[in-house]
Design an enzyme around this catalytic site. Sequence first.
Site, PDB file in Angstrom:
ATOM      1  N   ASP A 136       0.833  -1.211   0.000  1.00  0.00           N
ATOM      2  CA  ASP A 136       0.000   0.000   0.000  1.00  0.00           C
ATOM      3  C   ASP A 136       0.865   1.258   0.000  1.00  0.00           C
ATOM      4  OD1 ASP A 136       0.841  -0.743   2.644  1.00  0.00           O
ATOM      5  OD2 ASP A 136      -0.557   0.713   3.484  1.00  0.00           O
ATOM      6  N   GLU A 201       0.288  -1.253   5.673  1.00  0.00           N
ATOM      7  CA  GLU A 201       1.325  -0.740   6.588  1.00  0.00           C
ATOM      8  C   GLU A 201       1.072   0.704   6.953  1.00  0.00           C
ATOM      9  OE1 GLU A 201       5.132   1.094   7.878  1.00  0.00           O
ATOM     10  OE2 GLU A 201       3.895   1.640   6.173  1.00  0.00           O
TER      11      GLU A 201
HETATM   12 ZN   LIG Z   1       6.650   2.225   4.237  1.00  0.00          ZN
END
Ligand SMILES: [Zn+2]
Length: 498
Positions: A136, A201
């Site tokens: 992401d 994340e």
């Molecule tokens: Zn990162």
Amino acid sequence: MRTSVKIGLAVAGLPTAVVGLLLARWLTVASVQVHPEPLDVVVEGNEVASILSDLVQIPTVSRADGTVDSEAFDHLHALLESRFPRVHANLERRFIAAPGDPVVDGEQSAYGHSVVYVWEGSDASLDPGALLAHLDVVPVENRDAWSVDPFSGLVDDQFVWGRGTLDDKQGVVMTLAAVEQLLAEGFVPKRTIYLCYGHDEEVSGSGAKAIADTLLAEGVRLAWVLDEGGAIVEGVMDGLDQPVGMIGISEKGFTTLEIIARGTGGHSSMPPPSTAAGQLALAVTRLEARPMPASLSGPTGQMMDTLAPEAGFPMGLVMANKDLLAPVVKAVMSGKPKTNATLRTTTAVTMLEGSVQANVLPQRARAVVNFRVAPGDSAETVLAHVRDAVGEGFEVNLLGGIDSKPSPVSRTEGAAWLALQTAARQSFPEAVVSPYLTLGATDARHYTGLSEHVYRFSPYRVTGQDLDRIHGVDERISIENLARGTGFYIRFLRADAG
Ligand SMILES: [Zn+2]
């Protein structure tokens, strides 16, 4: 005034005999840099750049509200499959469902967007290793400020441009490209290698946590974990000409608390001398005047020990004598936010609330304070410090939400550490390598229960200005960095296999 000049003046003010002693101590500190035989690896940088460009064009954006664009992730996984045929023919691919994955028709999907690739090693008696990256990216806030479309994946003769080129799609592409190339060469790793790619994340890391929990439940122990969270950085400090390969051996934790002051309320036409808001301001002032204690031990101390023999005067001398010169070093480093954050748990007052109307006295005023917790501290030590700093008459509470402990400090010895240094020095021979404290959060923090050797390092060479492009404007990576970084992973896996 530059840090080195300030410290230089402080040292110059010392008696000659003392300076002589400090000098003697500095000159006897031996370099701990490894000097491996060069290992030739040829990586086709343009090929890696083309794949990264494709990935950047798929907007796998993590949003604050937790919603996930499933189609984008499906598209991204399909793209990886088509661009890395050997990986997909030879490695097992396991999708891992996480709480962050979408709920479809009231049910948690068994299919997750986070993924683990398993590359079977030749020696089943060895603990596996894990290369981490995340799929992401953060959103683009001010698109107009960009020189290019941030999701165009534009490739010019030097760079790939766009969101995720430094954080962290390059990590996904370089690790997969390294494995693809090693497979083509017929290489078989000794230990099993996991490639673990989380899908969120940038918001919660629930994907990484789900992967780590799955491995833990299966009884897996990892010999090492390598994630993002460091880089080869130029201009780290005055007096150090070489770039430094900063390898994160721990990362700070994250704790938030509130301070509440109470008052009687009522109309503002007949106020007391100080309102709840005024009292709260007092508490905030007291807290800011009392930072958490600074420490030169831990990862930051290890970094200074490592860099002392590599740096020139005066920084080298000062770092080699940081025990004797601790008050000066702490005072100077505390003066800049960047260096201050490496020294201590930081205090940031971020939100304030008072009355809801201009002519109403607040019955309650509240400040929210965010702490980035250094190794050695905890939510409890932070709470005790704040209560002591603000004094009587205030309520201080820990807030829930995102709350993480500082990660255990990984050891800077052993086979994995050596392989890491070897590959870094072979791939970036102009740089020295040092442990350090990662200030931001990474997925690696979820893996500390699986391994004592958790390291954070992205193999690309950047300036401080380049680092500002991360989560910022005009994020880009050079094609040369993509080639060298892929070469780093190839060398690391080769070194790890002995
Ligand atoms: Zn990162």
